[in-house]
Design a protein around this motif. Structure first.
Motif, PDB file in Angstrom:
ATOM      1  N   ILE A 100       0.841  -1.204   0.000  1.00 27.23           N
ATOM      2  CA  ILE A 100       0.000   0.000   0.000  1.00 27.23           C
ATOM      3  C   ILE A 100       0.878   1.258   0.000  1.00 27.23           C
ATOM      4  CG2 ILE A 100      -1.681   1.330   1.346  1.00 27.23           C
ATOM      5  CD1 ILE A 100      -2.864  -1.298   2.289  1.00 27.23           C
ATOM      6  N   CYS A 101       1.960   1.217   0.758  1.00 28.73           N
ATOM      7  CA  CYS A 101       2.888   2.356   0.772  1.00 28.73           C
ATOM      8  C   CYS A 101       3.495   2.582  -0.614  1.00 28.73           C
ATOM      9  CB  CYS A 101       3.998   2.118   1.793  1.00 28.73           C
ATOM     10  SG  CYS A 101       3.436   2.091   3.512  1.00 28.73           S
ATOM     11  N   LEU A 102       3.812   1.497  -1.316  1.00 32.30           N
ATOM     12  CA  LEU A 102       4.357   1.629  -2.666  1.00 32.30           C
ATOM     13  C   LEU A 102       3.310   2.154  -3.636  1.00 32.30           C
ATOM     14  CD1 LEU A 102       6.501  -1.630  -2.947  1.00 32.30           C
ATOM     15  CD2 LEU A 102       7.338   0.721  -2.869  1.00 32.30           C
ATOM     16  N   ILE A 103       2.063   1.774  -3.455  1.00 32.03           N
ATOM     17  CA  ILE A 103       0.989   2.281  -4.327  1.00 32.03           C
ATOM     18  C   ILE A 103       0.820   3.783  -4.144  1.00 32.03           C
ATOM     19  CG2 ILE A 103      -1.510   2.230  -4.726  1.00 32.03           C
ATOM     20  CD1 ILE A 103      -1.439  -0.752  -4.133  1.00 32.03           C
ATOM     21  N   VAL A 104       0.878   4.218  -2.894  1.00 30.73           N
ATOM     22  CA  VAL A 104       0.664   5.643  -2.597  1.00 30.73           C
ATOM     23  C   VAL A 104       1.906   6.478  -2.896  1.00 30.73           C
ATOM     24  CG1 VAL A 104       0.107   7.297  -0.773  1.00 30.73           C
ATOM     25  CG2 VAL A 104      -1.050   5.075  -0.840  1.00 30.73           C
ATOM     26  N   LEU A 105       3.069   5.980  -2.529  1.00 28.53           N
ATOM     27  CA  LEU A 105       4.288   6.784  -2.605  1.00 28.53           C
ATOM     28  C   LEU A 105       5.273   6.323  -3.678  1.00 28.53           C
ATOM     29  CD1 LEU A 105       4.975   6.979   1.243  1.00 28.53           C
ATOM     30  CD2 LEU A 105       3.760   8.654  -0.164  1.00 28.53           C
ATOM     31  N   GLY A 106       5.032   5.147  -4.243  1.00 34.21           N
ATOM     32  CA  GLY A 106       5.990   4.580  -5.183  1.00 34.21           C
ATOM     33  C   GLY A 106       5.907   5.169  -6.573  1.00 34.21           C
ATOM     34  N   SER A 107       6.757   4.664  -7.443  1.00 33.84           N
ATOM     35  CA  SER A 107       6.830   5.138  -8.823  1.00 33.84           C
ATOM     36  C   SER A 107       5.600   4.705  -9.616  1.00 33.84           C
ATOM     37  CB  SER A 107       8.096   4.591  -9.485  1.00 33.84           C
ATOM     38  OG  SER A 107       8.120   4.908 -10.858  1.00 33.84           O
ATOM     39  N   HIS A 108       5.241   5.515 -10.590  1.00 32.72           N
ATOM     40  CA  HIS A 108       4.076   5.219 -11.428  1.00 32.72           C
ATOM     41  C   HIS A 108       4.331   3.993 -12.307  1.00 32.72           C
ATOM     42  CE1 HIS A 108       0.518   5.901 -13.869  1.00 32.72           C
ATOM     43  NE2 HIS A 108       1.275   5.812 -14.951  1.00 32.72           N
ATOM     44  N   GLU A 109       5.590   3.743 -12.655  1.00 38.72           N
ATOM     45  CA  GLU A 109       5.914   2.625 -13.537  1.00 38.72           C
ATOM     46  C   GLU A 109       5.563   1.266 -12.943  1.00 38.72           C
ATOM     47  OE1 GLU A 109       7.725   5.263 -13.209  1.00 38.72           O
ATOM     48  OE2 GLU A 109       7.849   6.023 -15.275  1.00 38.72           O
ATOM     49  N   ILE A 110       5.573   1.160 -11.604  1.00 40.52           N
ATOM     50  CA  ILE A 110       5.270  -0.122 -10.958  1.00 40.52           C
ATOM     51  C   ILE A 110       3.913  -0.089 -10.247  1.00 40.52           C
ATOM     52  CG2 ILE A 110       7.692  -0.750 -10.681  1.00 40.52           C
ATOM     53  CD1 ILE A 110       7.468   0.161  -7.753  1.00 40.52           C
ATOM     54  N   LEU A 111       3.079   0.880 -10.591  1.00 45.55           N
ATOM     55  CA  LEU A 111       1.781   0.997  -9.931  1.00 45.55           C
ATOM     56  C   LEU A 111       0.909  -0.231 -10.194  1.00 45.55           C
ATOM     57  CD1 LEU A 111      -0.313   2.605  -8.330  1.00 45.55           C
ATOM     58  CD2 LEU A 111      -0.998   3.713 -10.475  1.00 45.55           C
TER      59      LEU A 111
END
Length: 261
Positions: A194-205
């Protein structure tokens, strides 16, 4: 500098493309964002006078629009999933029993289908990254399922189950012992996703979204689907009449006058 076969401008952006006749593919390299994909595809198809193998690249990332490349991607993805499932069947059958393997595979298919349906409903892009996410979900989910299966097998051997009527209680007790562990393991995995979805890169969304959906589906299938299916298969196995062991026909002793008679 790389050599390109042509270039064009669209909405102020400059695009370069390279066509390869041997692979029947067209690669496009552009300067900034990945807007106007379909317009780009239309222009390149017109420029190269062929409508297959279009690939758009931004930096090191590629977006594939080609029917030809898409078919190859689908073929490779299906092969990867099939090989992984066959490996899982062999391992689980060797480690446990074949009915455990069938139950686990059905649960994995459930997880993959739920993820695919989710992407289809919300019209999210399916590409090679999505396939990698599916394989990750399969690996994670079977690990969670194996933990429950191991508890079922342990209780099965300790109680020396002989009657199918004892199986529901066995499964319930085994799931109860692993329920909290399954929930906490999945929860601690979902939090960073969830943290990666919110704060991560768009390429790995899309990759992270697929993992989130697949892991949630995986904990459901590990607790309910795989165990219920195993209960059904094992009940049928125990219900089968056991084959009677053929008694060895004793040979009649030859009677010889003056020796044994």
């Amino acid at each position: 500098m790389q050599n390109y076969d042509g270039q064009f401008k669209l909405n102020g952006q400059e695009y370069f493309y390279r066509a390869k006749d041997d692979s029947k593919s067209t690669k496009i390299t552009k300067v900034n964002d990945e807007e106007h994909h379909y317009r780009i595809v239309e222009i390149i198809n017109k420029e190269t006078k062929k409508g297959d193998a279009i690939m758009i690249r931004t930096g090191d990332s590629f977006t594939i629009f080609s029917d030809m490349v898409k078919k190859q991607l689908i073929k490779n993805a299906i092969m990867a999933v099939i090989i992984s499932l066959i490996g899982i069947i062999i391992y689980v059958s060797f480690r446990f029993r074949f009915n455990y393997a069938i139950s686990g595979i059905v649960a994995l298919m459930h997880d993959a289908l739920i993820t695919i349906i989710f992407f289809g409903v919300f019209k999210l892009q399916i590409d090679s990254v999505f396939i990698a996410a599916i394989l990750t979900i399969i690996g994670y989910s079977i690990n969670d399922t194996i933990v429950t299966f191991d508890m079922i097998r342990r209780n099965y051997n300790e109680r020396k189950i002989k009657n199918k009527d004892d199986l529901p209680e066995l499964v319930n007790d085994s799931v109860r012992l692993t329920f909290f562990r399954s929930l906490m393991t999945t929860a601690t995995t979902i939090v960073p996703i969830i943290c990666l979805i919110v704060l991560g890169s768009h390429e790995i969304l899309n990759f992270n979204i697929a993992l989130l959906v697949g892991f949630i589906a995986g904990v459901f299938s590990s607790i309910y689907i795989s165990n219920s299916l195993w209960l059904m298969l094992e009940s049928k196995r125990l219900s089968k009449p056991k084959k009677e062991v053929k008694k060895k026909v004793e040979k009649e002793e030859m009677k010889i006058k003056g020796i044994n008679c």
